[in-house]
Design a protein around this motif. Structure first.
Motif, PDB file in Angstrom:
ATOM      1  N   ASN A 157       2.162 -20.032 -18.479  1.00  0.00           N
ATOM      2  CA  ASN A 157       1.642 -20.647 -17.261  1.00  0.00           C
ATOM      3  C   ASN A 157       1.472 -22.151 -17.379  1.00  0.00           C
ATOM      4  O   ASN A 157       1.281 -22.833 -16.385  1.00  0.00           O
ATOM      5  N   GLU A 295      -2.435 -21.549 -11.446  1.00  0.00           N
ATOM      6  CA  GLU A 295      -1.766 -20.737 -12.462  1.00  0.00           C
ATOM      7  C   GLU A 295      -2.664 -20.452 -13.663  1.00  0.00           C
ATOM      8  O   GLU A 295      -2.345 -19.606 -14.495  1.00  0.00           O
ATOM      9  N   HIS A 339       3.642 -23.846  -3.806  1.00  0.00           N
ATOM     10  CA  HIS A 339       4.120 -23.015  -4.909  1.00  0.00           C
ATOM     11  C   HIS A 339       5.600 -22.690  -4.726  1.00  0.00           C
ATOM     12  O   HIS A 339       6.008 -22.210  -3.665  1.00  0.00           O
TER      13      HIS A 339
END
Length: 484
Positions: A157, A295, A339
């Protein structure tokens, strides 16, 4: 689909033979990398005493190496880091601006003063440099931290996760086997290649292996996760990954599990007192769930706001939700952005409640993120899927009700006003929370204290104790003296 070749790094050597093909997490890239099954005997270090070469260099030497490494990891000057950035843009959930900022921060994370602070706050340099004396009532003791043979199962991430494995492994003098994740398959390799360019024979380089294998490869993992080969596993991952890893645990093999966590916000009634105050609090909350595109496990996903349940109070809460959404859209692109791979299941769930009387939805028209405001003191049923810069604001009658929502799965809680920490801190911790921070400050997480309150650096070490007793104690036997 673009295809890359990713080498296997084994202790200062770059290997590109016996290639097998895998696909990245989002399906936009594929990569060829050596079959780890062909190299198991070279990957593992079966003789723990082979770490002795690490003890031929001082901590000052290790810190100098890390700082110089940081200076060489800028994407503008390092082609391997630039390639890692390129691949990550196609396989991760981050935008180019956010990812570039992460890679540019590598040098700061490896600054000598930062690493020294991490050592001092987490373990103590004296324990890494030699045997530290301790005086007990009936004996003199010497305590020292030694390196371990470790497998790092990295999360993808954030690129910085790969850097943490390097830092922890180096300062503790560990033998490191790093498994790259499919959504960031090249960052750890790029760092290791840079280390080889610096000094292929330095102990830090000689004790760094970076490989990729598909998680769940039982044949390879059964051979790897053997106490003849490794001492510890550091694992980042979801419930399924953790359950899979635990089936390999045997006596003597230590799992340091960074289980999945979720974070939240608690906002007192003061946050809604005026339009000016609402605007400021909205901007702070947007930072906490927008940072790094939500994230991280430290990103807020649920915000509990002390608010009445009458129509006027809920109208004010909905106004606050709109302000939060506006603040989210105003965040700098290097900090937060739409995103690139928004969860389609989450989008469908949100569309299913968009016109419900029980919720107000602001945004989430495309992939820009948004805010869901509950009209009752209940989270959405799909709260476990919240991501992509989407937060659920929940009205609660008082701070006690907000604290009641904290569980062992709660990591960070952003709190407003700051004074509320004094009132609820102990209860939050007793219910399982790990970090309390002023609202808007979750991004200010540093190396200088235990990540996730898990004492990772201390747990990565193997601790040794030497003892000396007075002659009278030794003659009688220490246990007999205590019994007397």
């Amino acid at each position: 689909m673009k295809e890359y070749t990713i080498p296997l790094i084994i202790r200062g050597r770059v290997i590109e033979d016996n290639l097998v093909r895998y696909e990245g997490r989002r399906g936009e890239i594929a990569f060829l990398t050596p079959d780890v099954n062909k190299y198991l005997d070279q990957i593992v270090q079966r003789n723990g005493s082979d770490l002795q070469d690490y003890y031929s260099v001082s901590m000052d030497n290790i810190l100098d190496f890390l700082e110089e490494l940081g200076r060489r990891l800028h994407p503008d000057t390092n082609p391997d880091i630039r390639l890692a950035l390129e691949m990550n843009m196609q396989s991760s959930g981050q935008s180019p601006d956010i990812l570039r900022t992460a890679y540019v921060s590598f040098a700061a994370n490896l600054r000598r003063t930062i690493v020294e602070e991490a050592i001092d706050q987490n373990i103590g340099r004296d324990y890494l440099e030699g045997w530290k004396p301790r005086k007990l009532h009936d004996r003199d003791a010497l305590v020292r931290a030694f390196g371990s043979r470790i497998v790092h199962l990295n999360a993808g991430n954030a690129p910085n996760v790969a850097l943490h494995a390097v830092i922890n492994g180096a300062v503790l003098r560990c033998d490191n086997i790093v498994k790259s994740p499919s959504n960031d398959p090249f960052t750890a390799v790029a760092i290791a290649k840079t280390m080889i360019d610096m000094d292929p024979d330095h102990p830090i380089t000689r004790h760094m292996t970076v490989a990729y294998w598909k998680g769940g490869d039982l044949g390879f993992e059964k051979k790897l996760y053997d106490t003849r080969n490794i001492d510890k596993i550091v694992a980042w991952g979801g419930p399924a990954s953790m359950n899979h890893i635990r089936q390999h645990l045997t006596s003597g093999l230590d799992l340091i599990a960074l289980d999945p966590k979720v974070s939240a916000s608690i906002i007192g009634a003061e946050g809604l007192e005026s339009e000016e105050r609402m605007g400021w609090v909205a901007r702070q909350l947007a930072k906490d769930f927008g940072y790094f595109n939500q994230e991280g496990c430290g990103n807020s996903r649920l915000a509990y706001v002390v608010c009445g349940d009458d129509d006027s109070s809920l109208d004010r809460l909905n106004r606050f939700g709109r302000l939060v959404h506006e603040a989210l859209q105003a965040l700098p692109a290097a900090y937060s952005s739409p995103h690139p791979a928004f969860d389609p299941v989450l989008r469908d769930e949100i569309e299913g409640i968009r016109y419900s009387d029980d919720f107000r939805v602001f945004g989430v028209k495309a992939n820009e993120g948004g805010v869901i405001v509950s009209q009752q003191a209940e989270a959405v049923e799909f709260s476990d899927r919240l991501g992509g810069r989407v937060i659920n604001i929940i009205p609660v009658p008082d701070l006690d009700a907000a604290v009641a929502a904290v569980t062992i799965h709660t990591q960070t809680i952003g709190i407003y006003p700051n004074a509320a920490q004094d009132e609820i801190a102990d209860r939050c911790m007793l219910r399982g929370a790990q970090r309390l921070s002023p609202l808007g400050c979750i991004a200010y997480e540093g190396l200088g204290y235990p990540h996730d309150a898990m004492e990772i650096m201390r747990r990565l070490a193997r601790w040794g104790v030497r003892e000396q007793f007075d002659e009278a104690v030794a003659e009688a036997g220490a246990g007999m003296m205590c019994a007397a």
